[in-house]
Design an enzyme around this catalytic site. Structure first.
Site, PDB file in Angstrom:
ATOM      1  N   GLY A  35      12.353 -30.751 -20.919  1.00 42.03           N
ATOM      2  CA  GLY A  35      12.077 -30.600 -19.484  1.00 42.03           C
ATOM      3  C   GLY A  35      12.516 -31.823 -18.713  1.00 42.03           C
ATOM      4  O   GLY A  35      13.313 -32.621 -19.222  1.00 42.03           O
ATOM      5  N   ASN A  36      12.048 -31.972 -17.486  1.00 40.35           N
ATOM      6  CA  ASN A  36      12.352 -33.187 -16.715  1.00 40.35           C
ATOM      7  C   ASN A  36      11.182 -33.490 -15.778  1.00 40.35           C
ATOM      8  O   ASN A  36      10.186 -32.764 -15.772  1.00 40.35           O
ATOM      9  CB  ASN A  36      13.679 -33.037 -15.965  1.00 40.35           C
ATOM     10  CG  ASN A  36      13.640 -31.887 -14.995  1.00 40.35           C
ATOM     11  OD1 ASN A  36      12.901 -31.916 -14.020  1.00 40.35           O
ATOM     12  ND2 ASN A  36      14.430 -30.841 -15.262  1.00 40.35           N
TER      13      ASN A  36
END
Ligand code: PMT
Length: 401
Positions: free
Chosen positions: A208-209
């Site tokens: 993810g980020n």
């Protein structure tokens, strides 16, 4: 311009209160229905009788009328108003508004507002420059309060500097703009993407980020405030749906792609603010991957590029606006994305700029249009940044129509 609009004119206690007479008179002349609320200190600078005569209605100065016990209902005033204008807004009133203090009728009514709140500060130049005032103004802007910057000039103290209240005609023009802007996107359908995507590795882990969704949600809210029908396709974030926005929650890039492609045909524009993963695991393990002594490699495959797909299928009257989050060679990379994704404009933010990018309440952007123009903006609250982007999208879309 303000015909039939309900305006609360709040007056706090500073020498600029004398200008409130002209302000209220100008609002009434523009067709607005005005109710005046004065703080206890304001009454020392200008009389309620003057303001009642000019507004054509009794002035509210306290929570109740001591003669007959009549309750001045701040909630009802909040619901009645289309805009609330605090002018002059003293340093004291701004500080209290910023911190939700409600110890007079004007402050309590400001807290009850569902409509735009505008403050026209007035104070001495050193009070204006004081870090406490700066921080209170930032807080108010984060809360969505519109601040009309005081111009520089001669102050009541005899000093020269910034702090004198803006002239009444300019304040009225600002309020008029709020209503023009509000309706400017009525009849338009706009798709917005926001947040990160989560690319599953196994049932437990993902790639993810750090996107919080704040920038994209602020955009959706700003568009809805201007009357657009907004579909917000959002990755996993901890934010509630903005008022008046249709929210479609997705998790992975593939789902975001499918949702956006499905709805784009009916949209006038798409603003692609999501931080979509560029790669996803080629295979998702059905079970939690067990820890072993050997290093683990995960093969990644590219995700479908949503912005590029829209760039290929968009019709003449459809607009696409993308974002570029960069860490080096920022402008060149953003310009390349503008071209390869066939965007009409791109919003560049760089992780090298303090106050820009992921997570925080502010952003620092550069807007690059297809015609090559590049405009830089300072660090601003994400709500304000959203308004700038929406203004640009609106103007570009008008050029297409
Ligand atoms: O959510 P916040 O915490 O408020 O942070 C805001 C933000 C930093 C996420 C936002 O301002 C931002 O920059 N969003 C875009 C981040 C990004 O992924 O940029 P990019 O340069 O990798 O992508 C370029 C453009 O292509 C973007 O419009 C992106 O949405 C789009 N894209 C990318 C990959 C992909 N598979 N499909 C896409 O459509």
């Amino acid at each position: 311009m303000l015909k039939g609009k309900h305006i609360i004119a709040g007056i706090s206690g500073g020498i600029a209160a004398y200008k409130a007479a002209v302000l209220v008179r100008t609002l009434v002349k523009s067709g607005a229905e005005v109710r005046v609320i004065m703080t206890p200190m304001a009454k020392h600078f200008i009389t309620p009788l003057t303001m009642a005569t000019l507004s054509g209605h009794p002035v509210y100065t306290d929570f109740y009328n001591p003669e007959n016990g009549d309750w001045n209902n701040h909630v009802r005033l909040g619901l009645w108003a289309d805009a609330c204008l605090v002018a002059p807004a003293t340093a004291n009133t701004l500080a209290k508004m910023a911190h939700g203090i409600a110890d007079n009728l004007l402050l309590t009514t400001c807290l009850s507002m569902r409509c735009p709140v505008v403050a026209a500060p007035a104070m001495d130049m050193d009070m204006w420059a004081h870090p406490a005032t700066r921080s209170n103004l930032q807080t108010l802007q984060k809360h969505g309060v519109h601040i009309i910057e005081p111009p520089a000039g001669e102050l009541a103290s005899g000093l020269e500097g910034k702090g004198r209240m803006e002239e009444p005609e300019r304040i009225v023009a600002f309020v008029e703009q709020l209503f023009v802007k509000k309706k400017s996107l009525a009849g338009k359908t706009i798709l917005v993407t926001a947040g990160p995507t989560y690319e599953a590795i196994d049932p437990v882990r993902f790639i993810g980020n750090h996107s919080s969704g704040k920038m994209g949600y602020a955009l959706a809210e700003s568009l809805a405030n201007r009357g657009a029908q907004v579909l917000l396709v959002s990755g996993p974030v901890a934010l509630p749906a903005p008022h008046g926005v249709e929210l479609l929650r997705v998790t992975a890039a593939e789902e975001m792609y499918a949702a956006v492609i499905e709805h784009f045909a009916n949209a006038d524009a798409a603003i692609l603010c999501a931080a979509v993963a560029d790669y996803t695991p080629a295979q998702k393990s059905a079970h939690k991957i067990k820890r072993e002594k050997e290093p683990l490699s995960i093969t990644l495959k590219p995700t479908a590029d949503i912005a590029a797909a829209l760039g290929k299928q968009k019709k003449k009257n459809q607009l696409t606006a993308g974002f570029a989050l960069e860490t080096y060679n920022e402008l060149a990379h953003a310009q390349k994305k503008l071209q390869t994704k066939n965007l009409d404009m791109i919003v560049l933010n760089s992780l090298n700029d303090e106050g820009a990018g992921f997570g925080g309440d502010t952003n620092k952007i550069t807007i690059i249009k297809k015609n090559g123009t590049v405009t830089n903006y300072p660090v601003l609250p994400k709500q304000k940044v959203a308004e700038i982007i929406v203004d640009t999208v609106f103007n570009l879309h008008n050029e297409k129509d």
